[in-house]
Design a protein around this motif. Structure first.
Motif, PDB file in Angstrom:
ATOM      1  N   TRP A 128      10.623  10.239  -3.879  1.00 23.59           N
ATOM      2  CA  TRP A 128       9.736   9.070  -3.990  1.00 23.59           C
ATOM      3  C   TRP A 128      10.398   7.957  -4.799  1.00 23.59           C
ATOM      4  CZ3 TRP A 128       6.695   9.606  -0.281  1.00 23.59           C
ATOM      5  CH2 TRP A 128       6.114  10.829   0.030  1.00 23.59           C
ATOM      6  N   LYS A 143       1.933   6.948  -6.820  1.00 25.13           N
ATOM      7  CA  LYS A 143       0.983   8.012  -7.154  1.00 25.13           C
ATOM      8  C   LYS A 143       1.625   9.379  -6.948  1.00 25.13           C
ATOM      9  CE  LYS A 143      -3.221   5.392  -6.083  1.00 25.13           C
ATOM     10  NZ  LYS A 143      -4.371   5.272  -5.147  1.00 25.13           N
ATOM     11  N   TYR A 144       2.360   9.526  -5.846  1.00 26.16           N
ATOM     12  CA  TYR A 144       3.057  10.782  -5.600  1.00 26.16           C
ATOM     13  C   TYR A 144       4.090  11.044  -6.692  1.00 26.16           C
ATOM     14  CZ  TYR A 144       1.164  10.993  -0.810  1.00 26.16           C
ATOM     15  OH  TYR A 144       0.343  11.082   0.284  1.00 26.16           O
ATOM     16  N   ASP A 169       1.591  13.172   5.661  1.00 27.68           N
ATOM     17  CA  ASP A 169       2.134  11.894   5.214  1.00 27.68           C
ATOM     18  C   ASP A 169       3.468  11.641   5.903  1.00 27.68           C
ATOM     19  OD1 ASP A 169       3.546   9.845   3.566  1.00 27.68           O
ATOM     20  OD2 ASP A 169       1.756  10.024   2.335  1.00 27.68           O
ATOM     21  N   TYR A 196       1.307  16.222   1.786  1.00 29.05           N
ATOM     22  CA  TYR A 196       2.602  15.920   2.391  1.00 29.05           C
ATOM     23  C   TYR A 196       2.659  16.262   3.875  1.00 29.05           C
ATOM     24  CZ  TYR A 196       4.528  15.144  -2.285  1.00 29.05           C
ATOM     25  OH  TYR A 196       4.795  14.652  -3.541  1.00 29.05           O
ATOM     26  N   ASP A 231       2.312   1.746  -3.475  1.00 24.81           N
ATOM     27  CA  ASP A 231       1.296   2.274  -4.400  1.00 24.81           C
ATOM     28  C   ASP A 231       1.120   3.776  -4.196  1.00 24.81           C
ATOM     29  OD1 ASP A 231       0.832  -0.173  -5.546  1.00 24.81           O
ATOM     30  OD2 ASP A 231      -0.942  -0.633  -4.342  1.00 24.81           O
ATOM     31  N   ARG A 232       1.120   4.202  -2.934  1.00 23.87           N
ATOM     32  CA  ARG A 232       0.967   5.632  -2.644  1.00 23.87           C
ATOM     33  C   ARG A 232       2.171   6.409  -3.161  1.00 23.87           C
ATOM     34  NH1 ARG A 232       1.067   5.223   2.252  1.00 23.87           N
ATOM     35  NH2 ARG A 232       2.866   6.424   2.949  1.00 23.87           N
ATOM     36  N   TRP A 233       3.367   5.854  -2.971  1.00 18.00           N
ATOM     37  CA  TRP A 233       4.575   6.531  -3.442  1.00 18.00           C
ATOM     38  C   TRP A 233       4.559   6.672  -4.967  1.00 18.00           C
ATOM     39  CZ3 TRP A 233       8.276   2.952  -0.182  1.00 18.00           C
ATOM     40  CH2 TRP A 233       8.099   3.244   1.171  1.00 18.00           C
ATOM     41  N   ASP A 259      -3.378  12.018 -11.548  1.00 19.47           N
ATOM     42  CA  ASP A 259      -4.832  12.147 -11.416  1.00 19.47           C
ATOM     43  C   ASP A 259      -5.380  13.053 -12.517  1.00 19.47           C
ATOM     44  OD1 ASP A 259      -5.231  15.063 -10.287  1.00 19.47           O
ATOM     45  OD2 ASP A 259      -3.565  14.199  -9.161  1.00 19.47           O
ATOM     46  N   ALA A 318       0.840  -1.212   0.000  1.00 13.29           N
ATOM     47  CA  ALA A 318       0.000   0.000   0.000  1.00 13.29           C
ATOM     48  C   ALA A 318       0.868   1.253   0.000  1.00 13.29           C
ATOM     49  CB  ALA A 318      -0.927   0.007   1.213  1.00 13.29           C
ATOM     50  N   ASP A 319       1.966   1.213   0.785  1.00 11.18           N
ATOM     51  CA  ASP A 319       2.884   2.350   0.802  1.00 11.18           C
ATOM     52  C   ASP A 319       3.461   2.599  -0.582  1.00 11.18           C
ATOM     53  OD1 ASP A 319       2.557   2.864   3.517  1.00 11.18           O
ATOM     54  OD2 ASP A 319       4.231   1.554   4.088  1.00 11.18           O
TER      55      ASP A 319
END
Length: 364
Positions: free
Chosen positions: A59, A18-19, A108, A105, A14-16, A74, A11-12
Motif C-alpha cells: 500500500w 486506511k489499509y 479489492d 482484500y 484514502d482507502r489505501w 479502526d 477515494a482510492d
C-alpha cells in the motif's frame, strides 16, 4: 522523487491509507503478542508480523511512498493492539482470528491475489494458535462457564417461580440460598466424578510401561509390534515399516537409554480435560457466584415486583457477559452468543415465573 502524478483517485488513496494503517496496527498486535511468548509460538507470531509488513509495503508503494495523512486504525484494531500490550491472552488471539476473517482484500482490485490468500491463511494460523490456548483452558474453563451459567439460570428460575406464588420475601431468600448451596455442591461433585472418570478411561488406554521390556527380543521379520500400531490407527504397511524401524533401533541399542516412548509413539494425545479437583472447585465457585446474583435483591431487603425486576436485570447482564466471553473464545460473534445466552436464560426463568403465578392463583 519522480515526476509521475499520484496513482489512483482521491477515494482510492484514502482507502489505501486506511489499509496501510490497518496493516501497521495488525503487525504491532502480532509483535506485542510475540513479546509475551517464546519458542515456536513466538516465531510464528513474528512471521505473521513480517507478512503484514509486506502488505504494508504494497500500500505504501501505491501511495508513492507518501504516508502523510494516514489515519488511525479502526477502533477494533486499536482495541486489539491495546489488549495485546496489556494481556497477550487467548482472548486477543480469538479477536485477531475474527479480524483476519474480515479482510476485504479478496474483493479489492488493488490488493493482489497473494495478499488475499495471505489473509485467509493468517486466519487459519491464528486459529491454530488460539486452539492451543483453548485446549489449555478447556477443562477448567468449561466447568467455570457452565457452572456460572447454570447458577444464573437455575437460581433465577427458582427464585422467580417461588416468588410468583406470593410467599414472603424471606421464604424466597432462603429458597434461593438453599438452591445456591445444593446446586453448587451438586455441580462440583458431578464435575469431579466426570473428569476423574474421563482420566481413568484415558489411563486405561495408555501403553503398559512394562511392555517395553519385550522390545529387544522381538523378531524383526515377524514383528508383532506392528499390531500395536495398527490397533492405534496406523495403516498396515505403515505399521509394519514403523515397527521394524523401532525394533531395529532397540536391538542396535540406540534406544537403550530411553525406550519408554516406543509403544506410545502413535498413542492419542491426552485430552485437555483438566484435573478433577480443579474442575470441581471451578464448577462449585462459578455456580455459586452465578446463583448468588438473583438472590442479591432479597439479601438487600427488596421484595415483590421490584425484587423480580432487579434480579432479572442483574442476571440478564451476567448472561450477556458469559455469552460474549464464550463467543470471543470460540472465535464466533460475541453479540450473537450473548443474545442467545440471554434468550435461553430469561426464557427458562419466564416459564417458571408463569408457573409460579399459576400455582399462586390456584392456592389463593
Amino acid at each position: 522523487m519522480t515526476d509521475e502524478s499520484p496513482k489512483g483517485t482521491p477515494a482510492d488513496r484514502d482507502r489505501w491509507r486506511k489499509y496501510l494503517a490497518a496493516e501497521r496496527a495488525e503487525a504491532a498486535v502480532y509483535r506485542e503478542l510475540a513479546a509475551r511468548r517464546d519458542g515456536e509460538e513466538r516465531e510464528i507470531l513474528l512471521a505473521l508480523a513480517a507478512a503484514e509488513g509486506r502488505h504494508e509495503a504494497h500500500w505504501l508503494a501505491l501511495l508513492g511512498g507518501d504516508d502523510s495523512g494516514v489515519p488511525r486504525a479502526d477502533v477494533r484494531t486499536r482495541l486489539l493492539a491495546s489488549l495485546a500490550r496489556r494481556f497477550g491472552s487467548i482472548f486477543v488471539l480469538a479477536l485477531a482470528q475474527r479480524a483476519e476473517g474480515r479482510s476485504p482484500y479478496a474483493s479489492d482490485p488493488d490488493a493482489t491475489a497473494a495478499m488475499a490468500a495471505d489473509e485467509r491463511i493468517h486466519g487459519e494460523v491464528v486459529r491454530g494458535l488460539a486452539a492451543r490456548g483453548r485446549r489449555r483452558l478447556a477443562g477448567t474453563f468449561r466447568a467455570a462457564v457452565f457452572g456460572a451459567n447454570d447458577g444464573l439460570v437455575s437460581n433465577l428460575a427458582l427464585v422467580l417461580g417461588i416468588g410468583a406464588t406470593g410467599v414472603p420475601a424471606s421464604v424466597v431468600l432462603f429458597t434461593g440460598v438453599a438452591g445456591l448451596l445444593a446446586g453448587a455442591l451438586s455441580m462440583g461433585a458431578g464435575e469431579y466424578v466426570s473428569v476423574r472418570s474421563q482420566r481413568e478411561l484415558l489411563e486405561a488406554s495408555a501403553p503398559d510401561p512394562t511392555a517395553r521390556e519385550a522390545l529387544p527380543h522381538l523378531d524383526v521379520d515377524a514383528n508383532e509390534l506392528a499390531l500395536v500400531y495398527r490397533a492405534r490407527g496406523m495403516e498396515p504397511d505403515e505399521a509394519v515399516e514403523h515397527a521394524a524401524l523401532v525394533v531395529a533401533r532397540v536391538q542396535a541399542a540406540e534406544l537403550a537409554q530411553s525406550p519408554t516412548d516406543a509403544l506410545a509413539i502413535e498413542a492419542d494425545d491426552d485430552e485437555a480435560i483438566g484435573t478433577g479437583m480443579a474442575a470441581a472447585i471451578s464448577s462449585f465457585c462459578f455456580f455459586a457466584s452465578g446463583a448468588l446474583i438473583p438472590v442479591l435483591p432479597y439479601l438487600f431487603g427488596m421484595s415483590g415486583i421490584a425484587a423480580v425486576v432487579t434480579a432479572t436485570v442483574l442476571v440478564g447482564i451476567a448472561l450477556l457477559a458469559t455469552g460474549a466471553t464464550v463467543g470471543l473464545l470460540s472465535g464466533a460473534s460475541p453479540l450473537k452468543r450473548a443474545l442467545r445466552q440471554l434468550a435461553i436464560g430469561l426464557g427458562a426463568a419466564a416459564v417458571t415465573y408463569l408457573l409460579g403465578l399459576a400455582f399462586g392463583t390456584t392456592i389463593g
